[in-house]
Scaffold this active site. Structure first.
Site, PDB file in Angstrom:
ATOM      1  CD  GLU A   1      -6.944  -5.888   1.027  1.00  0.00           C
ATOM      2  OE1 GLU A   1      -5.710  -5.777   1.145  1.00  0.00           O
ATOM      3  OE2 GLU A   1      -7.613  -5.212   0.227  1.00  0.00           O
TER       4      GLU A   1
ATOM      5  CE1 TYR B   1      -4.462  -1.013   0.060  1.00  0.00           C
ATOM      6  CE2 TYR B   1      -3.323  -2.971   0.851  1.00  0.00           C
ATOM      7  CZ  TYR B   1      -4.440  -2.366   0.314  1.00  0.00           C
ATOM      8  OH  TYR B   1      -5.557  -3.116   0.007  1.00  0.00           O
TER       9      TYR B   1
ATOM     10  CE1 TYR C   1      -7.932 -19.498 -15.917  1.00  0.00           C
ATOM     11  CE2 TYR C   1      -5.990 -19.498 -14.507  1.00  0.00           C
ATOM     12  CZ  TYR C   1      -6.584 -19.301 -15.744  1.00  0.00           C
ATOM     13  OH  TYR C   1      -5.825 -18.882 -16.819  1.00  0.00           O
ATOM     14  CB  SER C   2     -14.602 -19.846 -11.316  1.00  0.00           C
ATOM     15  OG  SER C   2     -14.720 -18.476 -11.613  1.00  0.00           O
TER      16      SER C   2
ATOM     17  CB  THR D   1     -15.932 -22.390 -14.316  1.00  0.00           C
ATOM     18  OG1 THR D   1     -15.799 -20.980 -14.452  1.00  0.00           O
ATOM     19  CG2 THR D   1     -15.229 -23.086 -15.463  1.00  0.00           C
ATOM     20  N   PRO D   2     -18.224 -21.216 -12.449  1.00  0.00           N
ATOM     21  CG  PRO D   2     -18.630 -18.911 -12.229  1.00  0.00           C
ATOM     22  CD  PRO D   2     -17.995 -19.918 -13.130  1.00  0.00           C
TER      23      PRO D   2
ATOM     24  CE1 TYR E   1     -10.954 -14.118  -6.949  1.00  0.00           C
ATOM     25  CE2 TYR E   1     -13.325 -13.980  -7.235  1.00  0.00           C
ATOM     26  CZ  TYR E   1     -12.138 -13.406  -6.845  1.00  0.00           C
ATOM     27  OH  TYR E   1     -12.127 -12.128  -6.346  1.00  0.00           O
TER      28      TYR E   1
ATOM     29  N   GLY F   1     -20.259 -19.679 -22.484  1.00  0.00           N
ATOM     30  CA  GLY F   1     -18.893 -20.187 -22.635  1.00  0.00           C
ATOM     31  C   GLY F   1     -18.302 -20.661 -21.326  1.00  0.00           C
TER      32      GLY F   1
ATOM     33  N   GLY G   1     -17.855 -19.100 -18.768  1.00  0.00           N
ATOM     34  CA  GLY G   1     -18.556 -18.511 -17.622  1.00  0.00           C
ATOM     35  C   GLY G   1     -19.352 -19.553 -16.848  1.00  0.00           C
TER      36      GLY G   1
ATOM     37  CG  PHE H   1     -17.000  -8.163 -15.058  1.00  0.00           C
ATOM     38  CD1 PHE H   1     -16.878  -8.106 -16.437  1.00  0.00           C
ATOM     39  CD2 PHE H   1     -17.903  -7.332 -14.435  1.00  0.00           C
ATOM     40  CE1 PHE H   1     -17.649  -7.233 -17.184  1.00  0.00           C
ATOM     41  CE2 PHE H   1     -18.685  -6.449 -15.169  1.00  0.00           C
ATOM     42  CZ  PHE H   1     -18.551  -6.393 -16.543  1.00  0.00           C
TER      43      PHE H   1
HETATM   44  C1  LIG Z   1     -12.843 -14.010 -10.828  1.00  0.00           C
HETATM   45  C2  LIG Z   1     -12.287 -14.633 -12.089  1.00  0.00           C
HETATM   46  C3  LIG Z   1     -12.622 -15.935 -12.410  1.00  0.00           C
HETATM   47  C4  LIG Z   1     -12.144 -16.512 -13.584  1.00  0.00           C
HETATM   48  N1  LIG Z   1     -12.486 -17.794 -13.857  1.00  0.00           N
HETATM   49  C5  LIG Z   1     -12.049 -18.371 -15.000  1.00  0.00           C
HETATM   50  C6  LIG Z   1     -12.386 -19.728 -15.316  1.00  0.00           C
HETATM   51  O1  LIG Z   1     -13.080 -20.403 -14.556  1.00  0.00           O
HETATM   52  N2  LIG Z   1     -11.916 -20.247 -16.483  1.00  0.00           N
HETATM   53  C7  LIG Z   1     -11.159 -19.515 -17.350  1.00  0.00           C
HETATM   54  O2  LIG Z   1     -10.767 -20.044 -18.391  1.00  0.00           O
HETATM   55  N3  LIG Z   1     -10.828 -18.234 -17.072  1.00  0.00           N
HETATM   56  C8  LIG Z   1     -11.238 -17.654 -15.920  1.00  0.00           C
HETATM   57  N4  LIG Z   1     -10.869 -16.362 -15.629  1.00  0.00           N
HETATM   58  C9  LIG Z   1     -10.001 -15.637 -16.584  1.00  0.00           C
HETATM   59  C10 LIG Z   1      -8.520 -15.938 -16.281  1.00  0.00           C
HETATM   60  O3  LIG Z   1      -8.149 -15.343 -15.066  1.00  0.00           O
HETATM   61  C11 LIG Z   1      -7.576 -15.403 -17.367  1.00  0.00           C
HETATM   62  O4  LIG Z   1      -7.845 -14.038 -17.559  1.00  0.00           O
HETATM   63  C12 LIG Z   1      -7.702 -16.157 -18.681  1.00  0.00           C
HETATM   64  O5  LIG Z   1      -7.370 -17.528 -18.510  1.00  0.00           O
HETATM   65  C13 LIG Z   1      -6.786 -15.549 -19.755  1.00  0.00           C
HETATM   66  O6  LIG Z   1      -5.477 -15.565 -19.277  1.00  0.00           O
HETATM   67  P1  LIG Z   1      -4.253 -15.860 -20.259  1.00  0.00           P
HETATM   68  O7  LIG Z   1      -3.007 -15.650 -19.507  1.00  0.00           O
HETATM   69  O8  LIG Z   1      -4.452 -17.149 -20.956  1.00  0.00           O
HETATM   70  O9  LIG Z   1      -4.453 -14.745 -21.364  1.00  0.00           O
HETATM   71  P2  LIG Z   1      -3.680 -13.367 -21.451  1.00  0.00           P
HETATM   72  O10 LIG Z   1      -2.276 -13.590 -21.850  1.00  0.00           O
HETATM   73  O11 LIG Z   1      -3.937 -12.603 -20.205  1.00  0.00           O
HETATM   74  O12 LIG Z   1      -4.441 -12.735 -22.681  1.00  0.00           O
HETATM   75  C14 LIG Z   1      -5.850 -12.463 -22.620  1.00  0.00           C
HETATM   76  C15 LIG Z   1      -6.317 -12.015 -24.000  1.00  0.00           C
HETATM   77  O13 LIG Z   1      -5.603 -10.839 -24.345  1.00  0.00           O
HETATM   78  C16 LIG Z   1      -5.001 -11.007 -25.616  1.00  0.00           C
HETATM   79  N5  LIG Z   1      -3.625 -10.458 -25.623  1.00  0.00           N
HETATM   80  C17 LIG Z   1      -2.565 -10.905 -24.930  1.00  0.00           C
HETATM   81  N6  LIG Z   1      -1.489 -10.183 -25.211  1.00  0.00           N
HETATM   82  C18 LIG Z   1      -1.854  -9.253 -26.105  1.00  0.00           C
HETATM   83  C19 LIG Z   1      -1.190  -8.205 -26.794  1.00  0.00           C
HETATM   84  N7  LIG Z   1       0.093  -7.960 -26.636  1.00  0.00           N
HETATM   85  N8  LIG Z   1      -1.918  -7.449 -27.650  1.00  0.00           N
HETATM   86  C20 LIG Z   1      -3.222  -7.668 -27.843  1.00  0.00           C
HETATM   87  N9  LIG Z   1      -3.906  -8.658 -27.227  1.00  0.00           N
HETATM   88  C21 LIG Z   1      -3.227  -9.433 -26.384  1.00  0.00           C
HETATM   89  C22 LIG Z   1      -4.902 -12.499 -25.847  1.00  0.00           C
HETATM   90  O14 LIG Z   1      -5.051 -12.804 -27.212  1.00  0.00           O
HETATM   91  C23 LIG Z   1      -6.028 -13.064 -25.049  1.00  0.00           C
HETATM   92  O15 LIG Z   1      -7.164 -13.244 -25.855  1.00  0.00           O
HETATM   93  C24 LIG Z   1     -11.315 -15.773 -14.454  1.00  0.00           C
HETATM   94  C25 LIG Z   1     -10.958 -14.464 -14.113  1.00  0.00           C
HETATM   95  C26 LIG Z   1     -11.433 -13.896 -12.947  1.00  0.00           C
HETATM   96  C27 LIG Z   1     -11.031 -12.497 -12.587  1.00  0.00           C
HETATM   97  C1  HEM Z   2      -6.446   2.253  -1.621  1.00  0.00           C
HETATM   98  C2  HEM Z   2      -5.778   1.436  -2.419  1.00  0.00           C
HETATM   99  C3  HEM Z   2      -6.372   0.545  -3.486  1.00  0.00           C
HETATM  100  C4  HEM Z   2      -7.558   0.644  -4.163  1.00  0.00           C
HETATM  101  C5  HEM Z   2      -8.641   1.706  -4.034  1.00  0.00           C
HETATM  102  C6  HEM Z   2      -7.614  -0.487  -5.073  1.00  0.00           C
HETATM  103  C7  HEM Z   2      -8.665  -0.743  -5.944  1.00  0.00           C
HETATM  104  C8  HEM Z   2      -8.761  -1.851  -6.745  1.00  0.00           C
HETATM  105  C9  HEM Z   2      -9.878  -2.146  -7.614  1.00  0.00           C
HETATM  106  C10 HEM Z   2     -11.116  -1.279  -7.779  1.00  0.00           C
HETATM  107  C11 HEM Z   2      -9.624  -3.318  -8.230  1.00  0.00           C
HETATM  108  C12 HEM Z   2     -10.522  -4.056  -9.236  1.00  0.00           C
HETATM  109  C13 HEM Z   2     -11.332  -5.071  -8.485  1.00  0.00           C
HETATM  110  C14 HEM Z   2     -12.270  -5.843  -9.400  1.00  0.00           C
HETATM  111  O1  HEM Z   2     -12.938  -5.226 -10.218  1.00  0.00           O
HETATM  112  O2  HEM Z   2     -12.324  -7.081  -9.292  1.00  0.00           O
HETATM  113  C15 HEM Z   2      -8.346  -3.783  -7.760  1.00  0.00           C
HETATM  114  C16 HEM Z   2      -7.725  -4.934  -8.204  1.00  0.00           C
HETATM  115  C17 HEM Z   2      -6.408  -5.222  -7.950  1.00  0.00           C
HETATM  116  N1  HEM Z   2      -5.596  -4.571  -7.062  1.00  0.00           N
HETATM  117 FE1  HEM Z   2      -6.041  -2.942  -5.957  1.00  0.00          FE
HETATM  118  N2  HEM Z   2      -6.476  -1.231  -4.925  1.00  0.00           N
HETATM  119  C18 HEM Z   2      -5.695  -0.641  -3.981  1.00  0.00           C
HETATM  120  C19 HEM Z   2      -4.467  -1.082  -3.542  1.00  0.00           C
HETATM  121  C20 HEM Z   2      -3.762  -2.122  -4.103  1.00  0.00           C
HETATM  122  C21 HEM Z   2      -2.428  -2.512  -3.725  1.00  0.00           C
HETATM  123  C22 HEM Z   2      -1.615  -1.897  -2.605  1.00  0.00           C
HETATM  124  C23 HEM Z   2      -2.072  -3.533  -4.538  1.00  0.00           C
HETATM  125  C24 HEM Z   2      -0.744  -4.256  -4.539  1.00  0.00           C
HETATM  126  C25 HEM Z   2       0.169  -4.023  -5.408  1.00  0.00           C
HETATM  127  C26 HEM Z   2      -3.197  -3.810  -5.421  1.00  0.00           C
HETATM  128  C27 HEM Z   2      -3.244  -4.815  -6.370  1.00  0.00           C
HETATM  129  C28 HEM Z   2      -4.356  -5.155  -7.102  1.00  0.00           C
HETATM  130  C29 HEM Z   2      -4.380  -6.248  -8.067  1.00  0.00           C
HETATM  131  C30 HEM Z   2      -3.209  -7.152  -8.424  1.00  0.00           C
HETATM  132  C31 HEM Z   2      -5.664  -6.283  -8.607  1.00  0.00           C
HETATM  133  C32 HEM Z   2      -6.165  -7.236  -9.720  1.00  0.00           C
HETATM  134  C33 HEM Z   2      -5.656  -6.626 -11.007  1.00  0.00           C
HETATM  135  C34 HEM Z   2      -5.880  -7.429 -12.265  1.00  0.00           C
HETATM  136  O3  HEM Z   2      -6.928  -8.100 -12.417  1.00  0.00           O
HETATM  137  O4  HEM Z   2      -4.998  -7.355 -13.126  1.00  0.00           O
HETATM  138  N3  HEM Z   2      -4.195  -2.927  -5.125  1.00  0.00           N
HETATM  139  N4  HEM Z   2      -7.844  -2.890  -6.858  1.00  0.00           N
END
Ligand SMILES: Cc1cc2nc3c(=O)[nH]c(=O)nc-3n(C[C@H](O)[C@H](O)[C@H](O)COP(=O)(O)OP(=O)(O)OC[C@H]3O[C@@H](n4cnc5c(N)ncnc54)[C@H](O)[C@@H]3O)c2cc1C
Ligand code: HEM
Length: 391
Positions: A137, A95, A206-207, A271-272, A190, A267, A269, A383
């Site tokens: 947290e 933080y 991943y869910s 899983t959960p 997840y 699709g 989606g 999402f």
């Molecule tokens: C709460 C939650 C639950 C989830 N549950 C599931 C689940 O049950 N099953 C599941 O399959 N996924 C799930 N996901 C999604 C998962 O976390 C990943 O986001 C997903 O698997 C894609 O990751 P990746 O590393 O394969 O793709 P990434 O490398 O992150 O790429 C994602 C997309 O971006 C595009 N991309 C990558 N690099 C570039 C670039 N340089 N320029 C343009 N486009 C680019 C890729 O073509 C791809 O289509 C969940 C996510 C969340 C937040």
């Molecule tokens: C007051 C401080 C912070 C606020 C208001 C904040 C807010 C948020 C919000 C709104 C999201 C998106 C949640 C969702 O839609 O699921 C998020 C995700 C996240 N936050 Fe924070 N956050 C804070 C601090 C931090 C800190 C200290 C870290 C550590 C480096 C952090 C790391 C992340 C990561 C890794 C994600 C997920 C990002 C992704 O999906 O790529 N956050 N946070």
């Protein structure tokens, strides 16, 4: 606590910060990743490229500043952030990194407009929110560690089974390397995974796609085009490989109330919804399980849901294929719209809808349910990335 003077400054400057929030967060992330490469890996870089995470943070800052004197209205939003953070093991020391870089980004974007008084108020406001999140947290970390089979931080898991479920979805059963039990999760939650791909540490959520059993977890992953982690899991991960997992988290869980659950998924989606359906049935509730897929080749878990339905009158599967292949047997074809969903809503009311899928899918389905008279309070969605506005 902010002083009354600091609160007044936040209220007065919130509209200016809101107007520049996207530029501020767009400046903040590259700055933080350059200064602190150690936190980069915890963020999904695809959520940076498509701006979903900078937008989510911008929206959180705007909501916070606009409600600075009535923080109670932020409750549900704060819980969502806490769950996402906990799933990725965000720690208090991080933080300070975020706070320093965010204040610097505000200064860079707003320039001389940021007087010492304004900088002081925004610094205090940041730490007020940060302390609230850190405390919530910590409570979650401690609660999970105290559960039977619970833990804190990274725990090593081994892939014990890898099963293709469709042309694009593969399931992975994960058992702890230490041989211990694993905590029960709430269906709909997840996992946060940490793994190394081509020498790079990456994190993904991943869910959990199978009901809790105390011994292991199952996730089911869709191969994304050029997806880093999904491609790795599909093509290279093998039974016996190890990865790290943080304890299950998430707030997309079964709520009390409605007798009938309308689970509507598109699709991967689905899983959960798999453990959610089983939990609802076990609780004596009715489940209408609507799943949309392109066609039968990418429709995972059909056999599982059909077997469940054969054994339980309370479960009604409805499969909708956008573009069926010869021999496919969907209940509906085309896209799920108002007319297709109208016939599925029970006449006696008492229904809650749970919707998961790509953003356009969720927007269309929730729009249709709303047009059919389902109140917003009866619709929840998840999402597979940072939360975004559906409109
Ligand atoms: C709460 C939650 C639950 C989830 N549950 C599931 C689940 O049950 N099953 C599941 O399959 N996924 C799930 N996901 C999604 C998962 O976390 C990943 O986001 C997903 O698997 C894609 O990751 P990746 O590393 O394969 O793709 P990434 O490398 O992150 O790429 C994602 C997309 O971006 C595009 N991309 C990558 N690099 C570039 C670039 N340089 N320029 C343009 N486009 C680019 C890729 O073509 C791809 O289509 C969940 C996510 C969340 C937040
Ligand atoms: C007051 C401080 C912070 C606020 C208001 C904040 C807010 C948020 C919000 C709104 C999201 C998106 C949640 C969702 O839609 O699921 C998020 C995700 C996240 N936050 Fe924070 N956050 C804070 C601090 C931090 C800190 C200290 C870290 C550590 C480096 C952090 C790391 C992340 C990561 C890794 C994600 C997920 C990002 C992704 O999906 O790529 N956050 N946070």
């Amino acid at each position: 606590m902010l002083t009354p003077a600091q609160t007044a400054v936040i209220k007065a400057t919130a509209p200016v910060v809101a107007a520049h929030a996207s530029r501020i967060t767009g400046t903040f992330y590259p700055l933080m990743f350059e200064r602190h490469p150690e936190v980069r890996s915890v963020f999904n870089q695809s959520h940076q490229r498509n701006s979903a995470q900078p937008e989510a943070l911008a929206n959180a800052i705007i909501a916070y500043a606009s409600n600075i004197d009535r923080l109670e209205v932020l409750g549900p939003a704060v819980e969502g952030i806490v769950q996402k953070h906990v799933s990725l093991n965000i720690t208090p020391d991080q933080y300070a990194i975020v706070g320093t870089c965010l204040m610097e980004a505000i200064g860079r974007v707003l320039g001389d407009a940021v007087t010492p008084e304004i900088a002081d108020a925004w610094g205090a406001a940041y730490w007020q929110l940060a302390e609230l999140l850190i405390a919530a947290e910590e409570k979650e970390y401690a609660r999970k560690a105290a559960l039977s089979g619970g833990w804190r931080g990274a725990r090593r898991f081994r892939i014990v089974e890898k099963t293709p479920e469709s042309a694009v979805i593969t399931s992975f059963r994960l058992a702890p390397v230490d041989g211990g039990s694993v905590m029960d999760f709430r269906p709909g939650q997840y996992l946060g995974l940490r793994l190394t791909v081509d020498g790079e540490t990456v994190h993904r959520n991943y869910s959990l796609s199978a009901s809790p059993n105390g011994r292991e977890y199952r996730i089911s992953v869709k191969r994304e085009p050029q997806g880093l982690v999904s491609g790795y899991l599909h093509d290279r991960a093998r039974v016996g490989d190890e990865l790290d997992a943080y304890p299950p988290a998430g707030e997309f869980v079964l709520k009390d109330g409605a007798d009938t659950l309308l689970l509507i998924t598109g699709g991967v989606g689905q899983t959960p919804a798999l453990p959610l359906a089983e939990q609802a049935l076990a609780a004596g509730r009715r489940v209408i399980y609507v799943h949309a897929a392109l066609n039968g080749s990418v429709h995972a878990f059909r056999g599982h849901i059909d077997r469940l339905a054969a054994a339980n009158d309370a479960l009604t599967p409805v499969y909708c294929y956008a573009d069926p292949l010869p021999g496919d047997r969907p209940h509906m074809t085309g896209l799920l719209d108002e007319s297709r969903l109208a016939g599925l809503l029970p006449k006696d009311g008492g229904v809650a809808a749970y919707v998961v899928g790509p953003k356009p899918f969720m927007a269309a389905v929730i729009g249709a349910l709303t047009a059919l008279g389902l109140p917003a309070s009866a619709i929840v969605h998840e999402f597979f990335g940072p939360k975004e506005a559906l409109a």
